[in-house]
Design an enzyme around this catalytic site. Structure first.
Site, PDB file in Angstrom:
ATOM      1  N   ASP A  39     -65.984 -15.955  -3.846  1.00  0.00           N
ATOM      2  CA  ASP A  39     -66.725 -15.084  -2.936  1.00  0.00           C
ATOM      3  C   ASP A  39     -68.225 -15.196  -3.214  1.00  0.00           C
ATOM      4  O   ASP A  39     -68.644 -15.071  -4.360  1.00  0.00           O
ATOM      5  CB  ASP A  39     -66.244 -13.646  -3.231  1.00  0.00           C
ATOM      6  N   TYR A  40     -69.027 -15.440  -2.170  1.00  0.00           N
ATOM      7  CA  TYR A  40     -70.484 -15.407  -2.355  1.00  0.00           C
ATOM      8  C   TYR A  40     -70.924 -13.975  -2.645  1.00  0.00           C
ATOM      9  O   TYR A  40     -70.521 -13.045  -1.951  1.00  0.00           O
ATOM     10  CB  TYR A  40     -71.208 -15.869  -1.088  1.00  0.00           C
ATOM     11  N   ASP A 216     -67.498 -14.703   3.855  1.00  0.00           N
ATOM     12  CA  ASP A 216     -68.294 -15.354   2.801  1.00  0.00           C
ATOM     13  C   ASP A 216     -67.438 -15.619   1.560  1.00  0.00           C
ATOM     14  O   ASP A 216     -67.915 -15.632   0.440  1.00  0.00           O
ATOM     15  CB  ASP A 216     -69.556 -14.547   2.454  1.00  0.00           C
TER      16      ASP A 216
END
Length: 250
Positions: A39-40, A216
């Site tokens: 996950d960003y 994201d």
């Protein structure tokens, strides 16, 4: 620019409710394998720092500070050690609200405070993060002249309604002008990361598979013996996909 799915819509399985947590238990990897999610971290706020070149935002990310704690300290004018989880939650709502062009009315509803108080919070934010306001104003002005906005990779989104005589329609186009370079660029960078990860997994003949993107985040499944290597590869490719003024973190 985000990918979406339907029947089932895998991007919108709720997580905050008990019912949602139960539903999520239905999603399992191949027998004996593991699910791996990358996950960003706060990619849109990092992109805001890059686009606006706001010195305070850039400094926060370069120093690896908790951006919501930092904003709470700036907006509410209190020392970081005095910030409670609830105050941090309010700052988080402001941070993400600003990206989506939130109004005092919208923020007041979200936080359960008066509109006057919400307006003070937003004003305080722009007083501290001056370049963010300048970026937003400049972006709207440019979109008004060009009738479009674009992401960092050059993907264009037309904005024919930016001059609409209808205030509601015009305001939506203005919010889109600000948000598309942020959310749209985040979507573009994730696609580039997906391509890079897929190439490496294929070239190195991993059994692991890329299953899904959730905005994201990338979701994979892998046999246990590959989890460590795949985690490292995915993290590296996602973090190095584009050079920004602040580091991308996964």
């Amino acid at each position: 620019g985000r990918l979406s799915s339907s029947d089932p819509n895998l991007q919108n399985i709720p997580i905050r409710t008990e019912e949602g947590k139960e539903i999520r238990k239905a999603f399992i990897p191949q027998e004996g394998w593991k699910l791996l999610s990358a996950d960003y971290s706060q990619i849109e706020l990092r992109l805001m720092a890059h686009f606006s070149q706001d010195p305070l935002l850039i400094k926060s990310f370069l120093n690896n500070e908790d951006i919501h704690t930092r904003t709470a300290s700036e907006v509410f004018n209190i020392f970081p050690e005095m910030i409670t989880p609830d105050i941090r939650r309010q700052a988080k709502a402001i941070n993400f609200g600003i990206i989506y062009g939130i109004s005092p009315f919208g923020l007041s509803k979200q936080l359960g405070i008066s509109q006057k108080m919400a307006k003070t919070y937003i004003d305080n934010y722009f007083t501290r993060y001056k370049n963010v306001q300048k970026y937003m104003n400049d972006t709207i002005e440019q979109a008004r002249q060009e009738k479009k906005t674009r992401t960092l990779t050059g993907r264009i989104r037309p904005l024919p309604d930016i001059d609409s005589p209808n205030a509601t329609i015009r305001a939506f186009a203005e919010r889109t002008a600000i948000n598309t370079p942020l959310q749209g660029t985040a979507a573009d960078l994730l696609k580039l990361a997906m391509i890079a990860c897929d190439q490496i997994l294929t070239e190195r003949k991993f059994q692991a598979r890329m299953l899904l993107t959730v905005h994201d985040e990338l979701v994979f499944e892998a046999p246990p013996e590959e989890v460590k290597d795949v985690s490292e590869i995915v993290k590296k490719e996602m973090e190095e996909v584009w050079e920004l003024s602040v580091p991308l973190k996964v």
